[in-house]
Design a protein around this motif. Structure first.
Motif, PDB file in Angstrom:
ATOM      1  N   LEU A  93       0.827  -1.196   0.000  1.00  0.00           N
ATOM      2  CA  LEU A  93       0.000   0.000   0.000  1.00  0.00           C
ATOM      3  C   LEU A  93       0.869   1.257   0.000  1.00  0.00           C
ATOM      4  O   LEU A  93       0.447   2.322  -0.445  1.00  0.00           O
ATOM      5  CB  LEU A  93      -0.923   0.022   1.220  1.00  0.00           C
ATOM      6  CG  LEU A  93      -2.070  -0.996   1.213  1.00  0.00           C
ATOM      7  CD1 LEU A  93      -2.878  -0.886   2.497  1.00  0.00           C
ATOM      8  CD2 LEU A  93      -2.968  -0.813   0.002  1.00  0.00           C
ATOM      9  N   LYS A 111       0.457   4.573  -2.342  1.00  0.00           N
ATOM     10  CA  LYS A 111       0.105   4.385  -3.749  1.00  0.00           C
ATOM     11  C   LYS A 111      -1.153   5.199  -4.051  1.00  0.00           C
ATOM     12  O   LYS A 111      -2.049   5.318  -3.212  1.00  0.00           O
ATOM     13  CB  LYS A 111      -0.149   2.902  -4.051  1.00  0.00           C
ATOM     14  CG  LYS A 111       1.084   2.024  -3.913  1.00  0.00           C
ATOM     15  CD  LYS A 111       0.765   0.586  -4.250  1.00  0.00           C
ATOM     16  CE  LYS A 111       0.529   0.378  -5.732  1.00  0.00           C
ATOM     17  NZ  LYS A 111       1.775   0.574  -6.520  1.00  0.00           N
ATOM     18  N   ASP A 113      -3.283   4.631  -6.654  1.00  0.00           N
ATOM     19  CA  ASP A 113      -4.261   3.947  -7.504  1.00  0.00           C
ATOM     20  C   ASP A 113      -5.015   2.862  -6.740  1.00  0.00           C
ATOM     21  O   ASP A 113      -5.480   1.882  -7.315  1.00  0.00           O
ATOM     22  CB  ASP A 113      -3.571   3.329  -8.717  1.00  0.00           C
ATOM     23  CG  ASP A 113      -2.485   2.326  -8.334  1.00  0.00           C
ATOM     24  OD1 ASP A 113      -2.083   2.314  -7.155  1.00  0.00           O
ATOM     25  OD2 ASP A 113      -2.031   1.569  -9.213  1.00  0.00           O
ATOM     26  N   VAL A 114      -5.146   3.042  -5.419  1.00  0.00           N
ATOM     27  CA  VAL A 114      -5.749   2.010  -4.581  1.00  0.00           C
ATOM     28  C   VAL A 114      -7.167   2.421  -4.194  1.00  0.00           C
ATOM     29  O   VAL A 114      -7.402   3.566  -3.783  1.00  0.00           O
ATOM     30  CB  VAL A 114      -4.914   1.775  -3.307  1.00  0.00           C
ATOM     31  CG1 VAL A 114      -5.546   0.695  -2.436  1.00  0.00           C
ATOM     32  CG2 VAL A 114      -3.479   1.398  -3.674  1.00  0.00           C
ATOM     33  N   TRP A 116     -10.785   0.801  -2.073  1.00  0.00           N
ATOM     34  CA  TRP A 116     -11.349  -0.261  -1.253  1.00  0.00           C
ATOM     35  C   TRP A 116     -12.359  -1.062  -2.062  1.00  0.00           C
ATOM     36  O   TRP A 116     -12.867  -0.591  -3.086  1.00  0.00           O
ATOM     37  CB  TRP A 116     -12.026   0.332  -0.015  1.00  0.00           C
ATOM     38  CG  TRP A 116     -11.060   0.904   0.974  1.00  0.00           C
ATOM     39  CD1 TRP A 116     -10.679   2.211   1.089  1.00  0.00           C
ATOM     40  CD2 TRP A 116     -10.342   0.187   1.975  1.00  0.00           C
ATOM     41  NE1 TRP A 116      -9.752   2.357   2.095  1.00  0.00           N
ATOM     42  CE2 TRP A 116      -9.535   1.124   2.668  1.00  0.00           C
ATOM     43  CE3 TRP A 116     -10.294  -1.151   2.361  1.00  0.00           C
ATOM     44  CZ2 TRP A 116      -8.701   0.768   3.711  1.00  0.00           C
ATOM     45  CZ3 TRP A 116      -9.467  -1.514   3.412  1.00  0.00           C
ATOM     46  CH2 TRP A 116      -8.683  -0.563   4.077  1.00  0.00           C
ATOM     47  N   PHE A 122      -8.617   4.641  -1.241  1.00  0.00           N
ATOM     48  CA  PHE A 122      -7.743   4.445  -0.082  1.00  0.00           C
ATOM     49  C   PHE A 122      -6.895   5.694   0.094  1.00  0.00           C
ATOM     50  O   PHE A 122      -6.246   6.161  -0.855  1.00  0.00           O
ATOM     51  CB  PHE A 122      -6.862   3.219  -0.304  1.00  0.00           C
ATOM     52  CG  PHE A 122      -5.662   3.148   0.621  1.00  0.00           C
ATOM     53  CD1 PHE A 122      -5.825   2.846   1.953  1.00  0.00           C
ATOM     54  CD2 PHE A 122      -4.382   3.392   0.127  1.00  0.00           C
ATOM     55  CE1 PHE A 122      -4.729   2.782   2.802  1.00  0.00           C
ATOM     56  CE2 PHE A 122      -3.277   3.313   0.970  1.00  0.00           C
ATOM     57  CZ  PHE A 122      -3.455   3.006   2.310  1.00  0.00           C
ATOM     58  N   THR A 222      -8.467  -3.956   0.501  1.00  0.00           N
ATOM     59  CA  THR A 222      -7.630  -3.386  -0.548  1.00  0.00           C
ATOM     60  C   THR A 222      -6.905  -4.472  -1.309  1.00  0.00           C
ATOM     61  O   THR A 222      -6.405  -4.247  -2.407  1.00  0.00           O
ATOM     62  CB  THR A 222      -6.577  -2.433   0.040  1.00  0.00           C
ATOM     63  OG1 THR A 222      -5.889  -3.121   1.098  1.00  0.00           O
ATOM     64  CG2 THR A 222      -7.214  -1.168   0.580  1.00  0.00           C
ATOM     65  N   SER A 245      -9.078  -4.354  -6.816  1.00  0.00           N
ATOM     66  CA  SER A 245      -7.741  -4.228  -6.232  1.00  0.00           C
ATOM     67  C   SER A 245      -6.693  -3.991  -7.314  1.00  0.00           C
ATOM     68  O   SER A 245      -6.771  -4.546  -8.421  1.00  0.00           O
ATOM     69  CB  SER A 245      -7.383  -5.487  -5.446  1.00  0.00           C
ATOM     70  OG  SER A 245      -6.034  -5.449  -5.016  1.00  0.00           O
ATOM     71  N   PHE A 246      -5.687  -3.196  -6.988  1.00  0.00           N
ATOM     72  CA  PHE A 246      -4.589  -2.963  -7.930  1.00  0.00           C
ATOM     73  C   PHE A 246      -3.758  -4.221  -8.157  1.00  0.00           C
ATOM     74  O   PHE A 246      -2.950  -4.278  -9.085  1.00  0.00           O
ATOM     75  CB  PHE A 246      -3.700  -1.811  -7.437  1.00  0.00           C
ATOM     76  CG  PHE A 246      -2.902  -2.113  -6.196  1.00  0.00           C
ATOM     77  CD1 PHE A 246      -1.568  -2.494  -6.270  1.00  0.00           C
ATOM     78  CD2 PHE A 246      -3.488  -2.012  -4.937  1.00  0.00           C
ATOM     79  CE1 PHE A 246      -0.828  -2.766  -5.127  1.00  0.00           C
ATOM     80  CE2 PHE A 246      -2.753  -2.270  -3.791  1.00  0.00           C
ATOM     81  CZ  PHE A 246      -1.435  -2.648  -3.877  1.00  0.00           C
TER      82      PHE A 246
END
Length: 583
Positions: A93, A111, A113-114, A116, A122, A222, A245-246
């Motif tokens: 994260l 990060k 590009d996160v 939930w 996020f 996440t 999720s990424f």
């Protein structure tokens, strides 16, 4: 002529029908084998014991949470993972981190590009909420920080109150929760802090009690999987793919299944080749059978194991001479040989740490050896006022010295060890019996002081001795309702008056590890002399994997030197895409 045409048509009908059946059967076979079907779901299957609702719940900061141990990091990611060989961290994260020039802040960049699972972005506020919940739960990270500041949505600053070499681990390795779920409590913590309320105050403790009973209905995520309470049963939990999720495109499994239970529950699943990874310790005969079925075994160095916890809140265990005497009676080597042959080994040192950590952090030559010495044990018991009559020991009040040894009945090694300890003590004149308990009440019995002697964990796979002492001395004693009943301030011959709670806090302070070692020595020598718990054996664990059978585990074998319990390599390999199903 018409008759022949009728026959021909009937024949053609049956031929076409037969072809259709064969075709459908072939399609069905393709789907059952998964060789051609593009819609075949892939799964990774492991196991961990958990309690279901109403005992089990989804407040991740309270006992009996359905957090699934290390599998939690598949749905609620930490800021980073750890590699023991290189002694460094890899961002999850987090996007990066740095210590300020004055070493008063650890600044973590997140990060960007996160999101939930709920769809909410996020942000740094989620990190702050998480650490306020740890403050409410009494986590020791707050011995070393005094504020978590949101700099902006993607940057958070941890203000360092006490310098420590462990600040990275304290912060980067904690799974992060969401403000959506826990924000109301974070607000209340803020209000108490602003009002100047101490953690011992009535208002603070009232909030702690309220939070202890908090039961979220959902678990936000996440990670590449999410825990849906609808997918939690008595037999297993299904962690379903989190497409938002990424890491959704990095992992190679559609879902992760965690089966509930211990060795007896999971053995049939391994025999049926439905398991991919287990940290449970199986008997040698079972391991041979699993190997014959195609399972691989990873032998990992023993860094932790089981110890005898003494209830110093009960007579005569309140006397140090009695605890020392029992240490001289117990043959740790023989118990290590029989608990799980080939896996468990008797502890060499009684320091409260594993043997390797003991040799790394202190001078073990100063430790009391506690090799079997029945004459020494006799002398100590007599000093404590006990008497031997007709081969049986009696307490100072004349009543027989008897005790029970609690251990989970379904833990093969613990049950065997407890029975062996009972035999050794009984042969010495102390009538001892093995009390097999449900593993789900092991910790609560210790916390409540509901035991004479109990087998529970000691040692750690984490890189600092503090974590070896945290559970027995803090979680199971100082911070428990009754616990071991062991006073944290002790008078010792080796180190004088020792405040263990203070020393534990100081043991990770500062950037100088040599200074920390001097403090760790005092803790180790105190535990060695006063014996609040007696480490019996460590486990050279044998994790089973389906590598080559159902899965491929990829490279980076350095990860296998990580602690399976604290920095699990299987989880890291799933998250980075190394671990995948066999095509």
């Amino acid at each position: 002529m018409n008759h022949l045409n009728l026959v021909t048509k009937k024949t053609l009908f049956w031929i076409l029908l037969l072809v259709a059946v064969i075709f459908l059967a072939a399609c069905s076979d393709e789907q059952s084998t998964g060789e051609e079907s593009p819609n075949k779901e892939t799964e990774f299957a492991g196991g961990w014991p958990y309690a279901t609702v109403p005992t089990g719940h989804y407040n991740m900061f309270v006992a009996n949470a359905i957090d699934l141990k290390f599998y939690r990091e598949l749905h609620q990611l930490p800021l980073a993972t750890y590699n023991a060989v290189s002694d460094d961290y890899s961002a999850l994260l987090a996007d990066g981190w740095e210590l300020s020039e004055d070493k008063k802040q650890l600044i973590v960049k997140l990060k960007d590009d996160v999101v939930w699972h709920s769809g909410t972005p996020f942000t740094a506020e989620d990190v702050r909420t998480t650490f306020l919940m740890y403050k409410l739960a009494g986590n020791p990270v707050w011995n070393y920080i005094d504020e978590v500041e949101v700099v902006n949505d993607q940057e958070v600053a941890f203000h360092i109150r006490e310098e420590t070499t462990m600040i990275y681990r304290y912060i980067l390795r904690k799974p992060i929760v969401d403000t959506e779920t826990y924000g109301a409590y974070a607000t209340q913590v803020d209000e108490l802090i602003e009002a100047g309320e101490e953690e011992t105050s009535a208002k603070w403790q009232e909030l702690v009690a309220d939070f202890t009973n908090f039961r979220p209905e959902t678990v936000n995520a996440t990670g590449p999987y999410y825990l849906d309470p609808a997918n939690v049963s008595q037999s297993h939990v299904e962690l379903v793919k989190n497409e938002s999720s990424f890491l959704a495109d990095t992992v190679n499994f559609d879902k992760v299944v965690v089966y509930n239970g211990d060795v007896p529950d999971l053995t049939p699943l391994v025999l049926n080749k439905r398991i991919d990874y287990l940290t449970h310790q199986f008997p040698a005969a079972s391991m041979e059978t699993f190997a014959g079925a195609g399972y691989d075994t990873l032998e990992l160095q023993g860094v932790d194991g089981l110890a005898m916890y003494f209830n110093a809140g009960k007579e005569p265990f309140d006397q140090v001479e009695v605890r020392q005497a029992l240490a001289y009676v117990i043959d740790r080597d023989s118990i290590g040989e029989v608990a799980l042959p080939g896996i468990t080994r008797g502890t060499k040192y009684v320091s409260g740490m594993g043997d390797l950590m003991t040799e790394t952090w202190i001078d073990p030559s100063k430790l009391i050896d506690y090799k079997v010495d029945l004459d020494q044990a006799t002398e100590l018991l007599e000093t404590a006022g006990l008497t031997l009559e007709d081969g049986k020991w009696k307490k100072p009040d004349g009543s027989p010295f008897t005790l029970t040894i609690q251990a989970p009945a379904t833990w093969t090694d613990a049950a065997t060890a407890a029975a062996e300890v009972a035999q050794q003590l009984t042969a010495f004149g102390i009538d001892a019996t093995f009390d097999g308990i449900d593993p789900l009440v092991r910790q609560s019995n210790i916390n409540d002081g509901n035991f004479d002697v109990a087998l529970s964990f000691f040692g750690t796979g984490q890189p600092h001795p503090f974590f070896a002492y945290e559970t027995p001395l803090l979680v199971s004693n100082a911070n428990a309702p009754k616990g071991l009943g062991y006073e944290m301030t002790q008078q010792t011959k080796e180190a004088g008056t020792v405040d263990l709670e203070q020393l534990l806090t100081e043991s990770t302070r500062g950037w100088d590890e040599d200074a920390q070692k001097k403090i760790v020595e005092k803790i180790a020598y105190t535990v060695n002399e006063t014996v609040p718990y007696l480490p019996i054996y460590s486990k050279w664990t044998q994790n089973i994997t389906s590598d080559g059978l159902r899965t491929e585990w990829g490279g980076n074998d350095d990860l296998y030197l990580n602690s399976a319990g604290d920095d699990n390599f299987a989880i890291i390999k799933i998250l980075n895409g190394d671990l995948k199903p066999i095509d």
